[in-house]
Design a protein around this motif. Structure first.
Motif, short mmCIF file in Angstrom:
data_model
loop_
_atom_site.label_atom_id
_atom_site.label_comp_id
_atom_site.label_asym_id
_atom_site.label_seq_id
_atom_site.Cartn_x
_atom_site.Cartn_y
_atom_site.Cartn_z
N GLU A 164 0.83 -1.21 0.00
CA GLU A 164 0.00 0.00 0.00
C GLU A 164 0.86 1.26 0.00
OE1 GLU A 164 -3.93 1.83 2.29
OE2 GLU A 164 -2.98 -0.02 3.00
N ALA A 165 1.98 1.23 0.72
CA ALA A 165 2.88 2.39 0.73
C ALA A 165 3.46 2.66 -0.64
CB ALA A 165 4.00 2.17 1.75
N GLU A 166 3.68 1.61 -1.41
CA GLU A 166 4.27 1.76 -2.75
C GLU A 166 3.24 2.16 -3.79
OE1 GLU A 166 7.04 1.85 -5.79
OE2 GLU A 166 7.43 1.61 -3.64
N PHE A 167 2.04 1.55 -3.71
CA PHE A 167 1.05 1.74 -4.78
C PHE A 167 -0.22 2.46 -4.33
CE2 PHE A 167 3.58 -1.98 -6.04
CZ PHE A 167 3.97 -1.59 -7.31
N GLU A 168 -0.27 2.84 -3.06
CA GLU A 168 -1.42 3.57 -2.50
C GLU A 168 -2.71 2.78 -2.65
OE1 GLU A 168 -1.47 7.42 -4.29
OE2 GLU A 168 0.37 8.07 -3.28
N VAL A 169 -2.60 1.47 -2.59
CA VAL A 169 -3.77 0.59 -2.60
C VAL A 169 -3.36 -0.70 -1.90
CG1 VAL A 169 -3.17 -0.43 -4.84
CG2 VAL A 169 -5.54 -0.51 -4.05
N SER A 170 -4.28 -1.36 -1.26
CA SER A 170 -3.96 -2.57 -0.50
C SER A 170 -3.77 -3.76 -1.44
CB SER A 170 -5.08 -2.88 0.50
OG SER A 170 -4.81 -4.06 1.20
N GLY A 171 -2.67 -4.48 -1.23
CA GLY A 171 -2.44 -5.71 -1.99
C GLY A 171 -3.10 -6.89 -1.31
#
Length: 280
Positions: A219-226
């Protein structure tokens, strides 16, 4: 690895002739450090971790890995490269990005071929020239290789521009950066975390912690939950593989293999120590 010689031999026989993704080298249990491998003389291409013995361990054997004598759990990012592409494009991430290609739900063999083909299409510089993936089976997919790869392309119109573009190496740099962040989080807590590219092996009691950290890093990298998938390891009692461990007096009195070499070493060392005893 907590296995008897007989159990390990039985499992190796089961997987004989198979080629797991990274099972290209024999085990060297002294290989416990990792290094990153980049491609094409470009720091943005590749970067995945290699070198440690568990990375080369076939997936059928990884559930038997123990940490401090305790069973482990392996947690992986579900459909990681597809999830990354969805996240980069601002699209919602499906629970299983490969499910749309399956002719029968929960068909693991078919799903594996879909995943391998999907990733091969991202890694290739041309869809036309991509060679047949290893262990491809038209009996499983019901299609020839050429038909199957174009079938996969047709099922992902949103990714058509990525297939045959070589973007897979750029995604490997991103997934290896995620792996580094996950490992560093565990190192800061002084817990072992064994990377296998897009999955991680930890003590089973740390499953929830690993799940949380993997999601936070993504989430920190892509601003969405994996999304993550979980594979629980075999318990500390490893007899459940069908070959019970029973005491054998003859083996204890006449050891073979490693035990025989160890006993010979101890006997030799004992004799050497006896010859160096000085009289009082």
């Amino acid at each position: 690895m907590a296995r008897t010689d007989e159990q390990l031999a039985a499992h190796l026989k089961e997987i004989e002739g198979k080629r797991d993704d990274e099972a290209a080298q024999s085990f060297d249990f002294a290989a416990r450090t990792v290094y990153r491998v980049f491609n094409n003389e470009d720091w943005e291409h590749g970067g995945r971790f290699y070198g440690a013995w568990w990375i080369s361990c076939p997936s059928e054997l990884r559930p038997y890995i123990l940490i401090n004598g305790k069973r482990t759990v392996e947690v992986d990012y579900s459909g990681l490269h597809a999830a990354m592409l969805y996240a980069q494009d601002g699209q919602p991430i499906p629970d299983d990005p490969y499910e749309r290609c399956l002719t029968r739900k929960d068909n693991k063999a078919e799903r594996k071929l879909v995943k391998l083909t999907f990733n091969a299409l991202l890694n290739a510089d041309s869809v036309d020239r991509i060679g047949e993936i290893e262990d491809y089976s038209p009996e499983i997919t019901g299609r020839s290789w050429d038909d199957f790869k174009w079938y996969i392309v047709s099922k992902y119109p949103e990714f058509r521009q990525h297939f045959g573009s070589g973007v897979g190496l750029l995604l490997q740099r991103k997934d290896s950066d995620l792996a580094e962040k996950v490992m560093l989080r565990f190192a800061a807590m002084r817990y072992a975390c064994l990377p296998v590219h897009d999955s991680f092996i930890v003590h089973h009691g740390l499953q929830d912690e690993l799940d949380r950290i993997m999601r936070e890093v993504f989430e920190a990298e892509f601003e969405v939950s994996g999304k993550v998938g979980v594979d629980i390891g075999i318990g500390e009692v490893v007899e459940g593989a069908g070959l019970p461990v029973e005491p054998n007096p003859d083996q204890l009195l006449n050891p073979v293999g490693y035990e025989a070499r160890l006993q010979a070493f101890r006997d030799k060392r004992g004799k050497a120590e006896d010859t160096h005893i000085l009289p009082l």
